[in-house]
Motif scaffolding. Structure first.
Motif, PDB file in Angstrom:
ATOM      1  N   LYS A  34      40.921  23.808   6.295  1.00 46.60           N
ATOM      2  CA  LYS A  34      41.468  24.646   5.219  1.00 46.60           C
ATOM      3  C   LYS A  34      41.294  23.971   3.862  1.00 46.60           C
ATOM      4  N   GLU A  35      41.587  22.670   3.816  1.00 44.23           N
ATOM      5  CA  GLU A  35      41.463  21.937   2.559  1.00 44.23           C
ATOM      6  C   GLU A  35      40.020  21.974   2.051  1.00 44.23           C
ATOM      7  N   ALA A  36      39.076  21.759   2.971  1.00 45.43           N
ATOM      8  CA  ALA A  36      37.665  21.782   2.578  1.00 45.43           C
ATOM      9  C   ALA A  36      37.231  23.180   2.182  1.00 45.43           C
ATOM     10  N   ARG A  37      37.626  24.167   2.977  1.00 46.40           N
ATOM     11  CA  ARG A  37      37.212  25.546   2.711  1.00 46.40           C
ATOM     12  C   ARG A  37      37.785  26.058   1.393  1.00 46.40           C
TER      13      ARG A  37
ATOM     14  N   ILE B 240      30.497  15.026  13.067  1.00 46.72           N
ATOM     15  CA  ILE B 240      29.350  14.773  13.945  1.00 46.72           C
ATOM     16  C   ILE B 240      29.175  13.285  14.176  1.00 46.72           C
ATOM     17  N   ARG B 241      29.314  12.502  13.116  1.00 46.97           N
ATOM     18  CA  ARG B 241      29.117  11.050  13.222  1.00 46.97           C
ATOM     19  C   ARG B 241      30.173  10.405  14.117  1.00 46.97           C
ATOM     20  N   ARG B 242      31.410  10.883  14.026  1.00 53.46           N
ATOM     21  CA  ARG B 242      32.517  10.264  14.760  1.00 53.46           C
ATOM     22  C   ARG B 242      32.889  11.026  16.033  1.00 53.46           C
ATOM     23  N   ASN B 243      32.192  12.144  16.263  1.00 54.14           N
ATOM     24  CA  ASN B 243      32.389  12.940  17.472  1.00 54.14           C
ATOM     25  C   ASN B 243      33.826  13.435  17.616  1.00 54.14           C
ATOM     26  N   TYR B 244      34.302  14.093  16.583  1.00 48.62           N
ATOM     27  CA  TYR B 244      35.608  14.732  16.662  1.00 48.62           C
ATOM     28  C   TYR B 244      35.530  16.088  15.970  1.00 48.62           C
ATOM     29  N   PHE B 245      36.462  16.963  16.315  1.00 47.81           N
ATOM     30  CA  PHE B 245      36.487  18.282  15.685  1.00 47.81           C
ATOM     31  C   PHE B 245      37.568  18.288  14.608  1.00 47.81           C
ATOM     32  N   PRO B 246      37.244  18.665  13.377  1.00 48.97           N
ATOM     33  CA  PRO B 246      38.251  18.666  12.311  1.00 48.97           C
ATOM     34  C   PRO B 246      39.430  19.567  12.652  1.00 48.97           C
ATOM     35  N   ASP B 247      40.622  19.129  12.272  1.00 51.13           N
ATOM     36  CA  ASP B 247      41.783  19.970  12.556  1.00 51.13           C
ATOM     37  C   ASP B 247      41.900  21.078  11.496  1.00 51.13           C
ATOM     38  N   LYS B 248      42.823  21.995  11.747  1.00 52.32           N
ATOM     39  CA  LYS B 248      42.937  23.181  10.893  1.00 52.32           C
ATOM     40  C   LYS B 248      43.248  22.827   9.444  1.00 52.32           C
ATOM     41  N   SER B 249      44.091  21.819   9.231  1.00 49.20           N
ATOM     42  CA  SER B 249      44.445  21.453   7.858  1.00 49.20           C
ATOM     43  C   SER B 249      43.247  20.880   7.112  1.00 49.20           C
TER      44      SER B 249
ATOM     45  N   ILE C  15      24.289  23.536  10.514  1.00 55.78           N
ATOM     46  CA  ILE C  15      24.375  24.520   9.435  1.00 55.78           C
ATOM     47  C   ILE C  15      25.796  25.059   9.405  1.00 55.78           C
ATOM     48  N   VAL C  16      26.449  24.891   8.288  1.00 51.85           N
ATOM     49  CA  VAL C  16      27.864  25.236   8.176  1.00 51.85           C
ATOM     50  C   VAL C  16      28.026  26.549   7.422  1.00 51.85           C
ATOM     51  N   SER C  17      28.869  27.405   7.947  1.00 52.13           N
ATOM     52  CA  SER C  17      29.156  28.665   7.266  1.00 52.13           C
ATOM     53  C   SER C  17      30.102  28.421   6.092  1.00 52.13           C
ATOM     54  N   PRO C  18      29.737  28.868   4.891  1.00 50.82           N
ATOM     55  CA  PRO C  18      30.674  28.743   3.770  1.00 50.82           C
ATOM     56  C   PRO C  18      31.888  29.648   3.910  1.00 50.82           C
ATOM     57  N   PHE C  19      31.816  30.600   4.829  1.00 50.16           N
ATOM     58  CA  PHE C  19      32.936  31.529   5.036  1.00 50.16           C
ATOM     59  C   PHE C  19      34.020  30.927   5.922  1.00 50.16           C
ATOM     60  N   THR C  20      33.621  30.183   6.954  1.00 52.60           N
ATOM     61  CA  THR C  20      34.576  29.643   7.911  1.00 52.60           C
ATOM     62  C   THR C  20      34.789  28.137   7.775  1.00 52.60           C
ATOM     63  N   GLY C  21      33.822  27.440   7.193  1.00 56.59           N
ATOM     64  CA  GLY C  21      33.894  25.986   7.112  1.00 56.59           C
ATOM     65  C   GLY C  21      33.514  25.301   8.413  1.00 56.59           C
ATOM     66  N   VAL C  22      32.992  26.036   9.367  1.00 62.76           N
ATOM     67  CA  VAL C  22      32.664  25.507  10.688  1.00 62.76           C
ATOM     68  C   VAL C  22      31.167  25.677  10.939  1.00 62.76           C
ATOM     69  N   GLY C  23      30.584  24.739  11.693  1.00 59.21           N
ATOM     70  CA  GLY C  23      29.185  24.862  12.070  1.00 59.21           C
ATOM     71  C   GLY C  23      28.952  26.137  12.863  1.00 59.21           C
ATOM     72  N   LEU C  24      27.801  26.734  12.675  1.00 56.82           N
ATOM     73  CA  LEU C  24      27.500  28.009  13.331  1.00 56.82           C
ATOM     74  C   LEU C  24      27.470  27.849  14.846  1.00 56.82           C
ATOM     75  N   THR C  25      28.002  28.839  15.545  1.00 56.66           N
ATOM     76  CA  THR C  25      27.943  28.845  17.008  1.00 56.66           C
ATOM     77  C   THR C  25      26.982  29.910  17.528  1.00 56.66           C
ATOM     78  N   THR C  26      26.582  30.839  16.674  1.00 55.61           N
ATOM     79  CA  THR C  26      25.491  31.756  16.999  1.00 55.61           C
ATOM     80  C   THR C  26      24.225  31.144  16.416  1.00 55.61           C
TER      81      THR C  26
ATOM     82  N   VAL D 155      32.833  21.034   2.764  1.00 52.22           N
ATOM     83  CA  VAL D 155      32.711  21.373   4.184  1.00 52.22           C
ATOM     84  C   VAL D 155      31.586  20.568   4.829  1.00 52.22           C
ATOM     85  N   VAL D 156      30.471  20.431   4.124  1.00 58.49           N
ATOM     86  CA  VAL D 156      29.347  19.656   4.656  1.00 58.49           C
ATOM     87  C   VAL D 156      29.761  18.210   4.901  1.00 58.49           C
TER      88      VAL D 156
END
Length: 330
Positions: A144-147, A132-141, A263-274, A124-125
């Motif tokens: 999921k693969e990373a998580r 972040i480097r390429r300024n795009y948001f990972p898609d769901k697939s 900081i990435v949540s190991p639960f969601t695979g996404v950077g924290l928004t809180t 996930v990291v």
């Protein structure tokens, strides 16, 4: 996760050149700085003479560089990367004492934090670094693969031969949220082997603190919010413990009006928004480093439940852009 030394809380070590009264002539204050693990390491200690101080500091920094060669996922051929290459093969990897010890400590901290701290978050990291480097948001697939490759329970440790099995394909170990704290602790152990116990190391914001300076009760640490939400500060007098901070003030990713933490949540695979400003005082730098990330992931409500299990730990949490804050001490 964090480990990348980032401060929402800014820790400043206020090490005075003067003591209350005359300093013993047998001890002098020494300060050294080196770059290591992507951060500046600032070392301060008291020793009886120049020759010993030079040898001890050189040995301490050499140890840090050695640890980096084992534990950095940025270095081709590092021991941790060689371990990650065995993921999903069923192959047993025979680890060095250092790597095995850190994996054991990591699993214990994962259990204590219900998985909020997890060194298997590597896939996930890496995905998030690219985003972040390429300024795009990972898609769901991709997410999921990373998580699916994350989970501390998927690491099998066998103490009798220090062997490790990573049970799932594409697993990767990332010590970014614990490595510098561990290195800081180990550095102080090197100094102790030279008879130097009055020492302090700031490893890019992860602090390992030894015995107090001469004629002092401890090392004076100022903990400041460092942001616009609050001007509150705390002056702490500390010894024989670790301190760490975590947050996303300086490293984050803005996408479609939403700010995602590094900081990435190991639960969601996404950077924290809180976005939570976190400071942790723990018995060791290793624990403080890992727990600062864990409490950032957990937040205030879940963090309170976890904090009750941790003896000798003090935590400050402040949720940015909100009135919520908390202070736990057990």
């Amino acid at each position: 996760m964090r480990r990348f030394s980032l401060f929402i809380f800014t820790l400043v070590c206020l090490v005075s050149l003067k003591t209350s009264g005359q300093q013993p002539t047998s001890l002098r204050r020494y300060a050294y700085a080196r770059n290591a693990m992507g951060s500046e390491f600032n070392l301060v200690f008291y020793a009886p003479g120049d020759s010993l101080a030079k040898v001890a500091s050189d040995s301490a920094f050499a140890r840090i560089q050695y640890l980096n060669s084992l534990l950095s996922d940025y270095l081709d051929g590092s021991e941790v990367n060689r371990l990650s290459e065995t993921a999903g093969t069923g192959q047993r990897f025979y680890a060095s004492p250092i790597l095995f010890e850190l994996l054991v400590q990591s699993q214990q901290l994962s259990r204590q934090t219900n998985g909020a701290f997890d060194v298997t978050v590597g896939p996930v990291v890496q995905l998030w670094r690219r985003a972040i480097r390429r300024n795009y948001f990972p898609d769901k697939s991709q997410l999921k693969e990373a998580r699916d490759a994350v989970g501390y329970r998927l690491v099998q440790l066998r103490a009798k031969d220090r062997s490790v099995v990573l049970k799932r394909k594409k697993m990767r170990i990332d010590f970014g949220a614990i490595g510098k704290g561990y290195a800081a602790d180990d550095c102080l152990e090197v100094l102790k082997s030279f008879g130097i116990n009055r020492a302090f190391l700031d490893a890019g914001g992860d602090l390992a603190i030894g015995d107090a300076p001469p004629e002092k009760e401890g090392w004076s640490i100022e903990v400041s919010s460092g942001g616009g939400d609050t001007t509150a500060t705390h002056i702490l007098t500390l010894k024989n413990c670790g301190v760490a901070t975590s947050g996303s003030t300086y490293r984050h990713f803005d996408y479609k009006g939403v700010r995602y933490s590094h900081i990435v949540s190991p639960f969601t695979g996404v950077g924290l928004t809180t976005h939570t400003r976190t400071t942790v005082i723990a018995p060791t730098g290793t624990a403080a480093d890992a727990l600062a990330t864990a409490f950032s992931v957990l937040g205030i409500e879940k963090g309170k439940k976890v904090a009750k299990r941790l003896k000798g730990t003090e935590v400050w949490l402040l949720e940015q852009n909100a009135s919520k804050k908390a202070h736990y001490k057990y």
